[in-house]
Design a protein around this motif. Structure first.
Motif, PDB file in Angstrom:
ATOM      1  N   LEU B  70      13.873   3.283  10.042  1.00  0.00           N
ATOM      2  CA  LEU B  70      14.339   2.747   8.473  1.00  0.00           C
ATOM      3  C   LEU B  70      15.240   1.736   8.417  1.00  0.00           C
ATOM      4  N   LEU B  71      14.816   1.655   6.888  1.00  0.00           N
ATOM      5  CA  LEU B  71      16.131   0.221   6.291  1.00  0.00           C
ATOM      6  C   LEU B  71      17.442   0.954   5.963  1.00  0.00           C
ATOM      7  N   GLY B  72      17.315   2.311   5.777  1.00  0.00           N
ATOM      8  CA  GLY B  72      17.726   3.212   5.087  1.00  0.00           C
ATOM      9  C   GLY B  72      17.224   4.696   4.830  1.00  0.00           C
ATOM     10  N   ILE B  73      18.394   5.261   5.012  1.00  0.00           N
ATOM     11  CA  ILE B  73      18.105   6.681   4.017  1.00  0.00           C
ATOM     12  C   ILE B  73      19.290   6.902   2.524  1.00  0.00           C
ATOM     13  N   ASP B  74      20.190   5.777   1.853  1.00  0.00           N
ATOM     14  CA  ASP B  74      20.747   5.644   0.672  1.00  0.00           C
ATOM     15  C   ASP B  74      20.608   4.798  -0.328  1.00  0.00           C
ATOM     16  N   LEU B  75      19.258   4.747   0.225  1.00  0.00           N
ATOM     17  CA  LEU B  75      18.613   3.229  -1.245  1.00  0.00           C
ATOM     18  C   LEU B  75      19.204   4.161  -2.593  1.00  0.00           C
ATOM     19  N   PRO B  76      18.576   3.090  -3.565  1.00  0.00           N
ATOM     20  CA  PRO B  76      18.630   3.434  -4.847  1.00  0.00           C
ATOM     21  C   PRO B  76      17.060   4.160  -4.858  1.00  0.00           C
ATOM     22  N   TYR B  77      16.986   5.371  -4.893  1.00  0.00           N
ATOM     23  CA  TYR B  77      15.328   5.720  -4.700  1.00  0.00           C
ATOM     24  C   TYR B  77      15.357   5.552  -6.102  1.00  0.00           C
ATOM     25  N   ARG B  78      14.514   5.599  -6.959  1.00  0.00           N
ATOM     26  CA  ARG B  78      13.329   6.166  -8.748  1.00  0.00           C
ATOM     27  C   ARG B  78      13.147   7.387  -7.788  1.00  0.00           C
ATOM     28  N   PRO B  79      12.611   8.663  -8.733  1.00  0.00           N
ATOM     29  CA  PRO B  79      12.164   9.848  -8.030  1.00  0.00           C
ATOM     30  C   PRO B  79      10.739  10.132  -7.528  1.00  0.00           C
ATOM     31  N   ALA B  80      10.031   9.119  -8.660  1.00  0.00           N
ATOM     32  CA  ALA B  80       8.610   9.042  -6.956  1.00  0.00           C
ATOM     33  C   ALA B  80       8.593   7.708  -5.772  1.00  0.00           C
ATOM     34  N   ALA B  81       9.582   7.495  -5.926  1.00  0.00           N
ATOM     35  CA  ALA B  81       9.964   6.445  -4.481  1.00  0.00           C
ATOM     36  C   ALA B  81      10.333   7.718  -3.606  1.00  0.00           C
ATOM     37  N   GLN B  82      11.751   8.641  -4.390  1.00  0.00           N
ATOM     38  CA  GLN B  82      12.068   9.480  -3.645  1.00  0.00           C
ATOM     39  C   GLN B  82      11.563  10.197  -2.915  1.00  0.00           C
ATOM     40  N   ASP B  83       9.955  10.312  -3.850  1.00  0.00           N
ATOM     41  CA  ASP B  83       9.433  11.761  -3.653  1.00  0.00           C
ATOM     42  C   ASP B  83       8.788  11.495  -2.178  1.00  0.00           C
ATOM     43  N   ILE B  84       8.433   9.809  -2.359  1.00  0.00           N
ATOM     44  CA  ILE B  84       7.269   9.488  -1.064  1.00  0.00           C
ATOM     45  C   ILE B  84       8.179   9.279   0.291  1.00  0.00           C
ATOM     46  N   ALA B  85       9.466   8.715  -0.489  1.00  0.00           N
ATOM     47  CA  ALA B  85       9.791   8.297   1.120  1.00  0.00           C
ATOM     48  C   ALA B  85      10.498   9.690   2.154  1.00  0.00           C
ATOM     49  N   SER B  86      10.282  11.271   1.078  1.00  0.00           N
ATOM     50  CA  SER B  86      11.014  12.246   1.578  1.00  0.00           C
ATOM     51  C   SER B  86       9.736  12.784   2.031  1.00  0.00           C
ATOM     52  N   GLU B  87       8.991  13.164   1.445  1.00  0.00           N
ATOM     53  CA  GLU B  87       7.418  13.497   2.313  1.00  0.00           C
ATOM     54  C   GLU B  87       7.039  12.680   3.820  1.00  0.00           C
ATOM     55  N   ARG B  88       7.375  11.392   3.224  1.00  0.00           N
ATOM     56  CA  ARG B  88       6.775  10.597   5.126  1.00  0.00           C
ATOM     57  C   ARG B  88       8.145  11.195   5.777  1.00  0.00           C
ATOM     58  N   LEU B  89       9.339  11.433   5.778  1.00  0.00           N
ATOM     59  CA  LEU B  89      10.135  11.748   5.906  1.00  0.00           C
ATOM     60  C   LEU B  89      10.011  13.427   6.923  1.00  0.00           C
ATOM     61  N   GLU B  90       9.656  13.403   6.177  1.00  0.00           N
ATOM     62  CA  GLU B  90       8.515  15.258   6.948  1.00  0.00           C
ATOM     63  C   GLU B  90       7.843  15.399   7.871  1.00  0.00           C
ATOM     64  N   PHE B  91       7.173  14.247   7.787  1.00  0.00           N
ATOM     65  CA  PHE B  91       5.748  14.150   8.595  1.00  0.00           C
ATOM     66  C   PHE B  91       6.213  13.751  10.157  1.00  0.00           C
ATOM     67  N   PHE B  92       6.916  12.972  10.145  1.00  0.00           N
ATOM     68  CA  PHE B  92       7.786  12.272  11.245  1.00  0.00           C
ATOM     69  C   PHE B  92       8.846  13.412  11.912  1.00  0.00           C
ATOM     70  N   LYS B  93       9.889  14.430  11.005  1.00  0.00           N
ATOM     71  CA  LYS B  93      10.139  15.235  11.175  1.00  0.00           C
ATOM     72  C   LYS B  93       9.454  16.198  12.335  1.00  0.00           C
ATOM     73  N   ASN B  94       8.108  16.335  11.302  1.00  0.00           N
ATOM     74  CA  ASN B  94       7.546  17.498  12.093  1.00  0.00           C
ATOM     75  C   ASN B  94       5.582  16.884  13.145  1.00  0.00           C
ATOM     76  N   GLY B  95       6.500  16.201  13.346  1.00  0.00           N
ATOM     77  CA  GLY B  95       5.794  15.036  14.392  1.00  0.00           C
ATOM     78  C   GLY B  95       3.993  14.082  13.875  1.00  0.00           C
ATOM     79  N   HIS B  96       4.726  14.147  13.182  1.00  0.00           N
ATOM     80  CA  HIS B  96       3.269  13.385  12.388  1.00  0.00           C
ATOM     81  C   HIS B  96       4.086  12.163  11.371  1.00  0.00           C
ATOM     82  N   VAL B  97       2.315  11.456  11.560  1.00  0.00           N
ATOM     83  CA  VAL B  97       2.800   9.931  11.508  1.00  0.00           C
ATOM     84  C   VAL B  97       1.717   9.710  10.310  1.00  0.00           C
ATOM     85  N   ALA B  98       2.658   9.262   9.326  1.00  0.00           N
ATOM     86  CA  ALA B  98       1.583   8.949   7.438  1.00  0.00           C
ATOM     87  C   ALA B  98       1.391   7.500   8.424  1.00  0.00           C
ATOM     88  N   ALA B  99      -0.001   6.787   7.930  1.00  0.00           N
ATOM     89  CA  ALA B  99      -0.956   5.800   8.626  1.00  0.00           C
ATOM     90  C   ALA B  99      -0.204   5.241   6.830  1.00  0.00           C
TER      91      ALA B  99
END
Lengths: 293, 290
Positions: B70-99
């Motif tokens: 992770l480059l960070g979780i404190d980045l100044p996301y715009r909403p769309a970027a926040q959604d993408i980052a959160s979704e990928r983090l969820e994948f990661f925490k659930n044992g999946h990885v975004a291609a």
């Protein structure tokens, strides 16, 4: 008398030194002239020996080579892992119709292919040490740098994911170490081998081994084993013409060592694009441009 | 060959006591959770290439304290970027990885700059610096004292030009294709990313500090800066990292496909643990980025 002798000796020494210096500068200039972008003069499908004869393949290797050529003629190149964008390997990466850039530095000479951004690095004297290890970073103890978990003082920059498992990513599971340079590493067998070079005057002599044995010598499908050794002599034969005299040694594949000569022509400029083979085959393009031969 | 992994693998990295981000991601998924070189080349011979502040030639490696995830979780996301980052983090925490570009054997662009997982060889000449990386395998050419071309073709790696400000090399990169990644988990960036790096060497010549400013108005509200440090790793050989060697279907099972453009064209089908003898290639229909 003594003075005269000294003078004569001094003059002779000066002439000799001058000649040596001239030769040295000429060699250095030739070395620098190898820098640049090159393309094989005749993209090569099936590599021949320098005298035009067929390479001295052993019967089993000859059989494989012929079967592959027949398959390719029928449009089946499934024997060729480059068709799904695996490495072309050396020397094939320089025989295909893609330019490459040579960068000469004191400790490394890089051959950077335009095909799928592959590099072949030649390690010059003093550049490789199988016991090389980076010093531990500031604030990290020797013991920790050699193994163990993440550095003391919490997770690495960036912090853990919100709600993530304690001690889990990005710090990683206990016992895992990120970014530690580690200790000695033997060269892994690979598609471009382990190339070690030195200058003999204006000629770059490259000796390569540690090949994976999984790549092809040429696009027609000439096989080789893990025991392949290449001895190359690379030199300018004209300002814009580069010769690579390649000796192949592989007792498992060939009945005897043999030599090929490949000529490269200097190209006017460096490609600034990025060739991504997997994206190209996804678009229905061939993985490797066909040679005209 | 069929036994070899497709994509990032444990071999090599474990050997040198280092585990790559991608390897851990896979493991977790499996557990189901140059005037610069003017100084160097034309400089007086007495200049020590190690301590010469304008000579970056040599082999380097990322500090162990840098996170490849992770480059960070404190980045100044715009909403769309926040959604993408959160979704990928969820994948990661659930044992999946975004291609991602890395996991599907493309150049990664920014991730390769921020967190290389193996050695990086820098070759510096009068008119350019070339960064050759083992993993993520990258070749990045940085042209000195040039401007970006006007007809820039977007790419994963972008187009980099540089100049010296004192002993600091300032690298300016634009021209991304929007498919790369900031880090392994998947902080996004768009085509408009403008990355500026300020690289400087320590006095003893053994550390390289890389202060990176990211300006991507499409995904982030404001520019932000991260610092990475590399240490000298002389004497090492870069191994060949042939990510695309063995595209077995079972090695893609753990990936979550957010975009079709990373889907493989050629695969060895694996049925009940048996790997097909012959590869099958079917170019998918891809809807690319506009």
């Amino acid at each position: 008398m003594i003075k005269k002798t000294s003078f004569k000796f001094g003059l002779a020494a000066a002439v000799a030194l001058g000649a040596a210096a001239t030769a040295c500068f000429a060699a250095q200039a030739a070395q620098e002239m190898i820098d640049g972008v090159w393309l094989v003069q005749n993209p090569t499908l099936a590599l021949r020996a320098a005298d035009g004869s067929a390479p001295p393949l052993k019967p089993e290797a000859e059989k494989i080579y012929r079967e592959r050529q027949a398959a390719r003629a029928k449009g089946d190149a499934s024997f060729d892992s480059a068709t799904w964008c695996a490495s072309l390997g050396a020397p094939r990466m320089f025989l295909v119709n893609y330019p490459f850039e040579i960068i000469v530095r004191p400790k490394h000479v890089a051959f950077l292919s335009d095909w799928n951004w592959w590099a072949r690095i030649v390690y010059m004297p003093g550049s490789y040490d199988k016991n090389a290890s980076a010093p531990p970073p500031p604030g990290i103890s020797e013991a920790r740098a050699g193994g163990g978990g993440p550095p003391a003082g919490g997770p690495p920059p960036g912090g853990p994911p919100p709600g993530g498992p304690a001690g889990g990513p990005p710090g990683g599971p206990p016992g895992f170490q990120f970014g530690a340079p580690g200790a000695a590493r033997e060269p892994e067998p690979g598609s471009t081998g382990f190339a070690q070079g030195n200058w003999e005057g204006d000629t770059l002599v490259i000796k390569s081994d540690h090949f994976s044995g999984k790549t092809l010598i040429d696009s027609a499908g000439m096989p080789h084993s893990k025991d392949l050794k290449l001895i190359e002599r690379v030199r300018l034969i004209a300002p814009d013409v580069l010769e690579d005299r390649i000796r192949f040694e592989d007792a498992e594949t060939f009945t005897k060592p043999w030599e090929a000569v490949v000529i490269f022509k200097r190209q006017s400029k460096v490609s600034r694009g990025e060739d991504v083979c997997l994206d190209r085959i996804q678009a229905g393009e061939p993985a490797v441009r066909e040679s005209k031969e | 060959m069929k036994t070899m992994a497709y994509g990032p693998s444990l071999k090599g990295v474990m050997k040198r006591g280092k585990l790559t981000a991608s390897t851990v991601l896979l493991a977790l998924a499996a557990m189901a959770v140059t005037p610069g070189l003017q100084a160097a080349e034309s400089a007086p011979a007495q200049k020590d290439p190690i301590t010469d502040p304008q000579n970056f030639d040599g082999t380097w490696t990322d500090l162990p304290s840098n996170s490849p995830f992770l480059l960070g979780i404190d980045l100044p996301y715009r909403p769309a970027a926040q959604d993408i980052a959160s979704e990928r983090l969820e994948f990661f925490k659930n044992g999946h990885v975004a291609a991602s570009a890395h996991l599907t054997c493309r150049p990664t662009g920014v991730q390769g700059v921020t967190s290389p997982k193996g050695p990086v060889l820098i070759l510096q000449t009068l008119d350019k610096l070339v960064f050759v990386q083992e993993e993520d395998r990258e070749i990045r050419k940085v042209n000195l004292n040039e401007e970006h071309p006007k007809d820039l073709k977007p790419s994963y790696t972008g187009d980099s030009v540089a100049h010296w400000e004192g002993n600091t090399l300032v690298i300016d990169t634009i021209g991304y294709n929007g498919k790369g990644q900031m880090d392994e988990v998947g902080n996004p960036h768009g085509k408009k990313l403008h990355m500026v790096q300020r690289l400087s060497k320590s006095a003893d010549g053994n550390m390289l500090t890389n202060v990176i400013t990211f300006d991507d108005p499409e995904y982030y509200k404001e520019p932000f800066t991260k610092t990475r440090q590399w240490q000298r790793f002389s004497g090492v050989k870069l191994d060949d990292y042939d990510c695309a060697e063995n595209p077995r279907t079972d090695l893609f099972d753990h990936l979550t496909w957010q975009h079709d453009w990373f889907r493989p064209t050629c695969v060895f089908t694996v049925t009940e643990g048996k790997v097909a003898e012959k590869i099958s290639c079917n170019p998918p229909t891809i809807k690319d980025l506009p």
